[in-house]
Design an enzyme around this catalytic site. Structure first.
Site, PDB file in Angstrom:
ATOM      1  N   GLY A   1       0.844  -1.202   0.000  1.00 52.06           N
ATOM      2  CA  GLY A   1       0.000   0.000   0.000  1.00 52.06           C
ATOM      3  C   GLY A   1       0.866   1.233   0.000  1.00 52.06           C
ATOM      4  N   ARG A   2       0.410   2.256   0.707  1.00 51.27           N
ATOM      5  CA  ARG A   2       1.142   3.526   0.702  1.00 51.27           C
ATOM      6  C   ARG A   2       2.547   3.350   1.263  1.00 51.27           C
ATOM      7  NH1 ARG A   2      -3.777   4.427   2.835  1.00 51.27           N
ATOM      8  NH2 ARG A   2      -5.260   5.656   1.646  1.00 51.27           N
ATOM      9  N   ILE A   3       2.632   2.727   2.443  1.00 55.60           N
ATOM     10  CA  ILE A   3       3.951   2.563   3.068  1.00 55.60           C
ATOM     11  C   ILE A   3       4.769   1.538   2.286  1.00 55.60           C
ATOM     12  CG2 ILE A   3       5.129   1.722   5.149  1.00 55.60           C
ATOM     13  CD1 ILE A   3       2.819   2.997   6.779  1.00 55.60           C
TER      14      ILE A   3
ATOM     15  N   SER B   1      -4.474  -8.509  -4.298  1.00 60.49           N
ATOM     16  CA  SER B   1      -4.448  -8.624  -5.768  1.00 60.49           C
ATOM     17  C   SER B   1      -3.217  -7.898  -6.299  1.00 60.49           C
ATOM     18  CB  SER B   1      -5.729  -8.021  -6.375  1.00 60.49           C
ATOM     19  OG  SER B   1      -5.880  -6.708  -5.902  1.00 60.49           O
TER      20      SER B   1
ATOM     21  N   ILE C   1       6.728  -3.819  10.693  1.00 55.74           N
ATOM     22  CA  ILE C   1       6.365  -2.425  11.016  1.00 55.74           C
ATOM     23  C   ILE C   1       4.854  -2.265  10.875  1.00 55.74           C
ATOM     24  CG2 ILE C   1       8.533  -1.217  10.528  1.00 55.74           C
ATOM     25  CD1 ILE C   1       6.962  -0.770   7.647  1.00 55.74           C
TER      26      ILE C   1
ATOM     27  N   ARG D   1       1.573  -4.482  12.391  1.00 48.63           N
ATOM     28  CA  ARG D   1       0.930  -4.649  13.691  1.00 48.63           C
ATOM     29  C   ARG D   1       1.353  -5.995  14.272  1.00 48.63           C
ATOM     30  NH1 ARG D   1       0.053  -0.008  13.784  1.00 48.63           N
ATOM     31  NH2 ARG D   1      -1.921   1.123  13.894  1.00 48.63           N
TER      32      ARG D   1
ATOM     33  N   ASP E   1       8.865  -3.606  15.415  1.00 48.16           N
ATOM     34  CA  ASP E   1       8.460  -2.310  15.993  1.00 48.16           C
ATOM     35  C   ASP E   1       7.108  -2.436  16.689  1.00 48.16           C
ATOM     36  OD1 ASP E   1       8.677   0.541  16.421  1.00 48.16           O
ATOM     37  OD2 ASP E   1       7.136   0.806  14.882  1.00 48.16           O
TER      38      ASP E   1
ATOM     39  N   GLU F   1       1.361  -4.661  23.622  1.00 47.89           N
ATOM     40  CA  GLU F   1       2.097  -3.413  23.840  1.00 47.89           C
ATOM     41  C   GLU F   1       1.519  -2.709  25.065  1.00 47.89           C
ATOM     42  OE1 GLU F   1       2.025  -1.097  20.224  1.00 47.89           O
ATOM     43  OE2 GLU F   1       2.780  -2.742  19.036  1.00 47.89           O
TER      44      GLU F   1
ATOM     45  N   HIS G   1       7.235   0.629  19.065  1.00 44.15           N
ATOM     46  CA  HIS G   1       6.168   1.163  18.179  1.00 44.15           C
ATOM     47  C   HIS G   1       6.387   2.658  17.912  1.00 44.15           C
ATOM     48  CE1 HIS G   1       1.699   0.663  16.848  1.00 44.15           C
ATOM     49  NE2 HIS G   1       2.371   1.491  16.057  1.00 44.15           N
TER      50      HIS G   1
HETATM   51  P1  NAP Z   1      -2.512   1.081   3.126  1.00 47.42           P
HETATM   52  O1  NAP Z   1      -2.141   2.129   2.151  1.00 47.42           O
HETATM   53  O2  NAP Z   1      -3.953   0.824   3.390  1.00 47.42           O
HETATM   54  O3  NAP Z   1      -1.787  -0.269   2.666  1.00 47.42           O
HETATM   55  C1  NAP Z   1      -2.052  -1.502   3.201  1.00 47.42           C
HETATM   56  C2  NAP Z   1      -1.770  -2.540   2.128  1.00 47.42           C
HETATM   57  O4  NAP Z   1      -1.924  -3.838   2.708  1.00 47.42           O
HETATM   58  C3  NAP Z   1      -2.731  -2.459   0.929  1.00 47.42           C
HETATM   59  O5  NAP Z   1      -2.000  -2.461  -0.261  1.00 47.42           O
HETATM   60  C4  NAP Z   1      -3.570  -3.716   1.050  1.00 47.42           C
HETATM   61  O6  NAP Z   1      -3.941  -4.266  -0.175  1.00 47.42           O
HETATM   62  C5  NAP Z   1      -2.576  -4.648   1.746  1.00 47.42           C
HETATM   63  N1  NAP Z   1      -3.209  -5.799   2.362  1.00 47.42           N
HETATM   64  C6  NAP Z   1      -4.474  -5.925   2.843  1.00 47.42           C
HETATM   65  N2  NAP Z   1      -4.667  -7.188   3.279  1.00 47.42           N
HETATM   66  C7  NAP Z   1      -3.525  -7.869   3.046  1.00 47.42           C
HETATM   67  C8  NAP Z   1      -3.123  -9.209   3.229  1.00 47.42           C
HETATM   68  N3  NAP Z   1      -3.958 -10.128   3.743  1.00 47.42           N
HETATM   69  N4  NAP Z   1      -1.867  -9.571   2.871  1.00 47.42           N
HETATM   70  C9  NAP Z   1      -1.008  -8.656   2.340  1.00 47.42           C
HETATM   71  N5  NAP Z   1      -1.359  -7.374   2.107  1.00 47.42           N
HETATM   72  C10 NAP Z   1      -2.583  -6.983   2.464  1.00 47.42           C
HETATM   73  O7  NAP Z   1      -1.885   1.399   4.546  1.00 47.42           O
HETATM   74  P2  NAP Z   1      -0.440   2.024   4.865  1.00 47.42           P
HETATM   75  O8  NAP Z   1      -0.577   3.475   5.064  1.00 47.42           O
HETATM   76  O9  NAP Z   1       0.546   1.515   3.883  1.00 47.42           O
HETATM   77  O10 NAP Z   1      -0.190   1.373   6.311  1.00 47.42           O
HETATM   78  C11 NAP Z   1      -0.091  -0.030   6.436  1.00 47.42           C
HETATM   79  C12 NAP Z   1      -0.151  -0.449   7.894  1.00 47.42           C
HETATM   80  O11 NAP Z   1       1.041  -0.065   8.538  1.00 47.42           O
HETATM   81  C13 NAP Z   1      -1.260   0.228   8.711  1.00 47.42           C
HETATM   82  O12 NAP Z   1      -2.496  -0.446   8.595  1.00 47.42           O
HETATM   83  C14 NAP Z   1      -0.722   0.175  10.120  1.00 47.42           C
HETATM   84  O13 NAP Z   1      -1.218  -0.940  10.809  1.00 47.42           O
HETATM   85  C15 NAP Z   1       0.790   0.032   9.925  1.00 47.42           C
HETATM   86  N6  NAP Z   1       1.503   1.212  10.445  1.00 47.42           N
HETATM   87  C16 NAP Z   1       2.413   1.038  11.441  1.00 47.42           C
HETATM   88  C17 NAP Z   1       3.107   2.122  11.943  1.00 47.42           C
HETATM   89  C18 NAP Z   1       4.141   1.965  13.027  1.00 47.42           C
HETATM   90  O14 NAP Z   1       4.301   2.882  13.825  1.00 47.42           O
HETATM   91  N7  NAP Z   1       4.857   0.867  13.069  1.00 47.42           N
HETATM   92  C19 NAP Z   1       2.847   3.406  11.442  1.00 47.42           C
HETATM   93  C20 NAP Z   1       1.926   3.537  10.413  1.00 47.42           C
HETATM   94  C21 NAP Z   1       1.250   2.432   9.915  1.00 47.42           C
HETATM   95  P3  NAP Z   1      -4.966  -3.510  -1.180  1.00 47.42           P
HETATM   96  O15 NAP Z   1      -4.182  -2.369  -1.742  1.00 47.42           O
HETATM   97  O16 NAP Z   1      -5.302  -4.514  -2.192  1.00 47.42           O
HETATM   98  O17 NAP Z   1      -6.107  -3.058  -0.319  1.00 47.42           O
END
Ligand code: NAP
Length: 309
Positions: free
Chosen positions: A149-151, A172, A225, A227, A251, A256, A274
């Site tokens: 996704g974004r990250i 997908s 990084i 959950r 992280d 937690e 975290h």
């Molecule tokens: P995002 O843009 O929503 O990206 C999440 C990606 O995960 C999407 O591409 C999604 O696929 C994919 N996904 C969904 N289900 C999956 C599965 N079963 N197997 C593999 N990939 C799957 O969110 P983001 O901004 O990148 O953030 C991602 C996550 O990082 C957050 O939800 C949060 O829990 C975590 N995070 C952690 C920290 C930290 O401090 N460590 C900070 C920020 C975020 P689709 O594109 O097809 O929907």
């Protein structure tokens, strides 16, 4: 314009976030989400993604129409209840990519090159008695990203200059040039480093299990990084203890701020509390995006970053 005393601030906020909140609104504070809510007619909540919002709290606040969380993850919100009650939710995606990706890269090199131990080695004067262990080069390694996704995509771009081969898995394939694997086990099998950047959902719960760790193999590294819930921590502990994988950088944890004590005594893990988004700049951006969502709500405008529920 956010009406005075309309917003309830639920959970603990670091000073840097509190300063941003206090600049733009007057919120009533409720540090413990499990306590009795203060008197007032609140129409919105501002919270953080690490704060669990109990359904029971929302049931006591029938006028609330928006929960604005600071953070991308919204796994601590009672999504079914929000949806059933017509309560909107917003998060803060995108603005934290820089901080999370920088931490991920720092953790990756710290793990593979054993930088924290190297520091302790010099500090403890062990160097005068012998040489530090030879480590591994990241260049040439295969990096698999679960959650493109974004990250995930931002991280992939930042990793490319390090001469790694990137692949990914997710629900997908995307219009990306990286190789796509339809399932996590096959991605792990084809990776030297497996990075988790997906959300916490029922589908991702403990998806990194013993089988996936076996597929990653004894020279493989795990970086989480995302959950804590995405990893079966029991299986990971065994894999680390028995050197079924080379190491892990974590992280985030299931429990937690008190991670499984088994992790604390291993020498093949790198642990951070975290702190993916924990920089001044990013926390300011996150707080302001959450408040922008509150403003949009009160101005009856579309939310900037509504959580799709
Ligand atoms: P995002 O843009 O929503 O990206 C999440 C990606 O995960 C999407 O591409 C999604 O696929 C994919 N996904 C969904 N289900 C999956 C599965 N079963 N197997 C593999 N990939 C799957 O969110 P983001 O901004 O990148 O953030 C991602 C996550 O990082 C957050 O939800 C949060 O829990 C975590 N995070 C952690 C920290 C930290 O401090 N460590 C900070 C920020 C975020 P689709 O594109 O097809 O929907």
């Amino acid at each position: 314009m956010i009406p005075v005393n309309s917003v309830l601030q639920v959970g603990q906020f670091p000073d840097i976030m509190q300063m941003e909140i206090d600049k733009r609104l007057s919120a009533t504070k409720m540090p413990d989400p499990k306590s009795k809510p203060p008197e007032g007619s609140f129409t919105a909540i501002i919270t953080r993604s690490n704060t669990q919002i109990p359904q029971g709290l929302l049931e006591q606040l029938p006028s609330v129409g928006l929960v604005a969380t600071c953070g991308v993850g919204y796994d601590n919100l009672p999504l079914d209840y929000l949806k059933a009650s017509g309560i909107k939710a917003s998060n803060t995606p995108g603005v934290l990519n820089d901080a999370v990706c920088e931490l991920a890269i720092g953790m990756l090199f710290s793990l593979v090159r054993r930088i924290p131990e190297a520091h302790a080695f010099v500090q403890n004067k062990a160097w005068s008695k012998g040489l530090f262990t030879v480590t591994s080069t990241l260049a040439g390694k295969r990096v698999g990203i679960a959650g493109m996704g974004r990250i995930g995509q931002d991280l992939a771009k930042r990793l490319e200059p390090f001469k790694v081969k990137i692949a990914y898995t997710g629900p997908s394939p995307k219009a990306l040039t990286y190789d796509y694997y339809p399932d996590l086990k096959s991605l792990a099998n084809a990776s030297d480093v497996l990075i988790l950047a997906c959300p916490a959902t029922p589908e991702t719960d403990k998806m990194v299990n013993a089988e996936v760790l076996d597929a990653l193999g004894s020279s493989g590294y795990l970086l989480n990084i995302a959950r804590g819930s995405v990893v079966d921590e029991g299986a990971l502990l065994v894999a680390l203890q028995q050197k079924k994988i080379a190491g892990a950088a974590l992280d985030v944890f299931e429990n937690e701020p008190n991670p499984n004590p088994g992790f604390l005594i291993l020498d093949n893990v790198l642990l951070t509390p975290h702190i993916g988004s924990a920089t001044t700049e990013t926390r300011q951006l996150m707080t302001n995006l959450a408040i922008d969502n509150l403003e949009a709500f009160y101005n009856q405008q579309p939310l900037l970053t509504e959580v799709i529920n």
